[in-house]
Design a protein around this motif. Structure first.
Motif, mmCIF file in Angstrom:
data_model
loop_
_atom_site.group_PDB
_atom_site.id
_atom_site.type_symbol
_atom_site.label_atom_id
_atom_site.label_comp_id
_atom_site.label_asym_id
_atom_site.label_seq_id
_atom_site.Cartn_x
_atom_site.Cartn_y
_atom_site.Cartn_z
ATOM 1 N N ALA A 176 0.853 -1.195 0.000
ATOM 2 C CA ALA A 176 0.000 0.000 0.000
ATOM 3 C C ALA A 176 0.882 1.236 0.000
ATOM 4 C CB ALA A 176 -0.913 -0.011 1.218
ATOM 5 N N TYR A 177 0.273 2.386 -0.311
ATOM 6 C CA TYR A 177 1.026 3.640 -0.341
ATOM 7 C C TYR A 177 0.895 4.426 0.946
ATOM 8 C CZ TYR A 177 3.704 7.083 -2.969
ATOM 9 O OH TYR A 177 4.704 7.894 -3.420
ATOM 10 N N GLY A 178 -0.116 4.115 1.732
ATOM 11 C CA GLY A 178 -0.207 4.712 3.053
ATOM 12 C C GLY A 178 -1.115 5.916 3.157
ATOM 13 N N PRO A 179 -1.117 6.571 4.315
ATOM 14 C CA PRO A 179 -2.046 7.670 4.587
ATOM 15 C C PRO A 179 -1.708 8.929 3.800
ATOM 16 C CG PRO A 179 -0.467 7.484 6.362
ATOM 17 C CD PRO A 179 -0.221 6.313 5.467
ATOM 18 N N GLN A 180 -2.677 9.805 3.703
ATOM 19 C CA GLN A 180 -2.455 11.057 2.983
ATOM 20 C C GLN A 180 -1.442 11.938 3.702
ATOM 21 O OE1 GLN A 180 -6.050 13.184 2.129
ATOM 22 N NE2 GLN A 180 -5.010 14.885 1.099
ATOM 23 N N SER A 181 -1.511 11.963 5.019
ATOM 24 C CA SER A 181 -0.576 12.787 5.813
ATOM 25 C C SER A 181 0.586 11.917 6.258
ATOM 26 C CB SER A 181 -1.292 13.387 7.026
ATOM 27 O OG SER A 181 -2.358 14.220 6.630
ATOM 28 N N GLN A 182 1.725 12.032 5.562
ATOM 29 C CA GLN A 182 2.907 11.255 5.955
ATOM 30 C C GLN A 182 4.188 12.016 5.636
ATOM 31 O OE1 GLN A 182 4.147 7.856 3.476
ATOM 32 N NE2 GLN A 182 2.053 7.759 2.692
ATOM 33 N N SER A 183 4.256 13.228 6.158
ATOM 34 C CA SER A 183 5.500 13.980 6.079
ATOM 35 C C SER A 183 6.122 14.014 7.468
ATOM 36 C CB SER A 183 5.243 15.415 5.588
ATOM 37 O OG SER A 183 4.678 16.210 6.615
ATOM 38 N N THR A 184 7.375 14.431 7.536
ATOM 39 C CA THR A 184 8.039 14.495 8.840
ATOM 40 C C THR A 184 7.421 15.556 9.740
ATOM 41 O OG1 THR A 184 9.683 16.008 7.910
ATOM 42 C CG2 THR A 184 10.239 13.656 7.941
ATOM 43 N N LEU A 185 6.666 16.489 9.152
ATOM 44 C CA LEU A 185 6.061 17.570 9.927
ATOM 45 C C LEU A 185 4.560 17.401 10.110
ATOM 46 C CD1 LEU A 185 7.965 20.589 8.309
ATOM 47 C CD2 LEU A 185 8.589 19.249 10.329
ATOM 48 N N ASP A 186 3.986 16.421 9.428
ATOM 49 C CA ASP A 186 2.545 16.177 9.531
ATOM 50 C C ASP A 186 2.298 14.701 9.272
ATOM 51 O OD1 ASP A 186 -0.206 16.327 9.624
ATOM 52 O OD2 ASP A 186 -0.390 17.082 7.566
ATOM 53 N N MET A 187 2.319 13.912 10.347
ATOM 54 C CA MET A 187 2.276 12.459 10.213
ATOM 55 C C MET A 187 0.998 11.879 10.804
ATOM 56 S SD MET A 187 3.653 9.659 9.186
ATOM 57 C CE MET A 187 5.355 10.108 8.800
ATOM 58 N N ASP A 188 0.324 11.072 10.014
ATOM 59 C CA ASP A 188 -0.762 10.239 10.510
ATOM 60 C C ASP A 188 -0.105 8.996 11.112
ATOM 61 O OD1 ASP A 188 -2.773 8.368 10.869
ATOM 62 O OD2 ASP A 188 -3.728 8.715 8.933
ATOM 63 N N PHE A 189 0.161 9.033 12.403
ATOM 64 C CA PHE A 189 0.955 7.974 13.028
ATOM 65 C C PHE A 189 0.244 6.625 13.003
ATOM 66 C CE2 PHE A 189 2.870 11.801 14.872
ATOM 67 C CZ PHE A 189 4.208 11.532 14.634
ATOM 68 N N ARG A 190 -1.044 6.617 13.213
ATOM 69 C CA ARG A 190 -1.776 5.355 13.170
ATOM 70 C C ARG A 190 -1.717 4.766 11.749
ATOM 71 N NH1 ARG A 190 -5.416 3.272 16.683
ATOM 72 N NH2 ARG A 190 -5.519 5.257 17.788
ATOM 73 N N GLY A 191 -1.914 5.652 10.759
ATOM 74 C CA GLY A 191 -1.829 5.195 9.375
ATOM 75 C C GLY A 191 -0.437 4.714 9.012
ATOM 76 N N ALA A 192 0.588 5.388 9.546
ATOM 77 C CA ALA A 192 1.964 4.989 9.269
ATOM 78 C C ALA A 192 2.271 3.617 9.862
ATOM 79 C CB ALA A 192 2.934 6.028 9.811
ATOM 80 N N LEU A 193 1.792 3.372 11.080
ATOM 81 C CA LEU A 193 2.008 2.061 11.690
ATOM 82 C C LEU A 193 1.330 0.958 10.884
ATOM 83 C CD1 LEU A 193 1.624 2.891 15.493
ATOM 84 C CD2 LEU A 193 3.698 2.103 14.329
ATOM 85 N N ASP A 194 0.131 1.254 10.388
ATOM 86 C CA ASP A 194 -0.561 0.276 9.559
ATOM 87 C C ASP A 194 0.214 0.019 8.265
ATOM 88 O OD1 ASP A 194 -3.038 -1.350 8.999
ATOM 89 O OD2 ASP A 194 -3.128 0.027 7.302
ATOM 90 N N LEU A 195 0.810 1.065 7.714
ATOM 91 C CA LEU A 195 1.593 0.913 6.495
ATOM 92 C C LEU A 195 2.800 -0.001 6.723
ATOM 93 C CD1 LEU A 195 1.913 1.768 3.530
ATOM 94 C CD2 LEU A 195 3.322 3.677 4.334
ATOM 95 N N PHE A 196 3.473 0.153 7.860
ATOM 96 C CA PHE A 196 4.581 -0.746 8.187
ATOM 97 C C PHE A 196 4.071 -2.181 8.356
ATOM 98 C CE2 PHE A 196 7.133 2.953 8.757
ATOM 99 C CZ PHE A 196 8.449 2.533 8.709
ATOM 100 N N ASP A 197 2.887 -2.334 8.917
ATOM 101 C CA ASP A 197 2.309 -3.662 9.082
ATOM 102 C C ASP A 197 2.114 -4.337 7.734
ATOM 103 O OD1 ASP A 197 1.313 -5.776 10.541
ATOM 104 O OD2 ASP A 197 -0.650 -4.886 10.909
ATOM 105 N N VAL A 198 1.674 -3.558 6.744
ATOM 106 C CA VAL A 198 1.415 -4.093 5.408
ATOM 107 C C VAL A 198 2.701 -4.247 4.597
ATOM 108 C CG1 VAL A 198 0.280 -3.646 3.201
ATOM 109 C CG2 VAL A 198 -0.930 -3.162 5.343
ATOM 110 N N ASN A 199 3.489 -3.190 4.503
ATOM 111 C CA ASN A 199 4.607 -3.154 3.555
ATOM 112 C C ASN A 199 5.893 -3.789 4.066
ATOM 113 O OD1 ASN A 199 2.953 -1.834 1.784
ATOM 114 N ND2 ASN A 199 4.138 0.050 1.693
#
Length: 230
Positions: free
Chosen positions: A86-109
């Motif tokens: 997957a490509y992950g959440p819309q907010s995934q910059s170092t200054l604006d991170m969807d942390f829950r979405g980022a963790l899910d992305l690591f779970d998938v990718n």
């Protein structure tokens, strides 16, 4: 001699291109999809190859579902391509991170491919020339500058490390493991402005996998078989 390929995430994009290509040339394919709707669509697309195609369903977050699917596979697996991602959440910059979405992305990718590898290892160990290919990205190279989609970049960089670890741990079993950069491809994820068609990327990936030798294990290669910087 026909080989048996297991390709995760084969209902669209690169996975679909790979599954179709190797089936057309006569190899056996087990393809994974995530939903029943995706299964039906893939089955329609590959109906002419039905004798060589099997389709299983699982989400790469679900270890139990992956292991259940693995139990339905009887043949040795010559090539495992861990493509689902997957490509992950819309907010995934170092200054604006969807942390829950980022963790899910690591779970998938990152962890998803490892779950698939562990579940299918018994089938790979039975093959004559087993190969594991983890589909990474040029964005996972630490030499690639930039911070857009940083969670995706970091998850793929972590997947590359998983590939290195697997190459080390499976060397004694004679299993070749590589991380593979498919290039910038015109898929739903890559977008319409990408450099490569699915067919161009898939044909290069298949040729690269066919040519792998034990000396290649632990490399990060692109779809042409050339090194991508870690």
């Amino acid at each position: 001699m026909a080989e048996h390929w297991f390709i995760s995430g084969a209902n669209r994009g690169i996975g679909h291109g790979l599954a179709t290509l190797v089936a057309e040339r006569g190899d056996d394919v087990t393809a994974s999809v995530r939903s029943e709707k995706a299964r039906e669509a893939l089955q329609r697309d590959v109906a002419r190859h039905r004798a060589r195609f099997a389709i299983v369903s699982f989400d790469t977050r679900d270890e139990d579902a992956i292991r259940a699917a693995a139990k339905t596979v009887e043949e040795p697996i010559d090539v495992l391509v861990c493509n689902a991602g997957a490509y992950g959440p819309q907010s995934q910059s170092t200054l604006d991170m969807d942390f829950r979405g980022a963790l899910d992305l690591f779970d998938v990718n990152t962890l998803g491919p490892l779950r698939v590898v562990q579940a299918l290892l018994p089938h790979l160990r039975r093959a004559e020339k087993p190969r594991i290919v983890l589909i990474s990205s040029g964005l996972g190279s630490t030499k690639t500058a930039g911070s857009t989609n940083i969670a995706y970049r970091a998850a793929k960089a972590a997947l590359n490390k998983i590939a290195q670890g697997l190459a080390h741990d499976l060397e004694r079993d004679g299993i070749i493991v590589v991380a593979l950069n498919p290039g910038w491809v015109r898929t739903d994820m890559g977008g319409r402005n990408a450099e490569l068609s699915v067919e161009e990327s898939a044909s290069g990936i298949v040729a690269t996998i066919d040519a792998l030798t034990p000396g290649d294990s632990g490399r990060f290669v692109d779809y042409r078989g050339e090194d991508t910087p870690w």
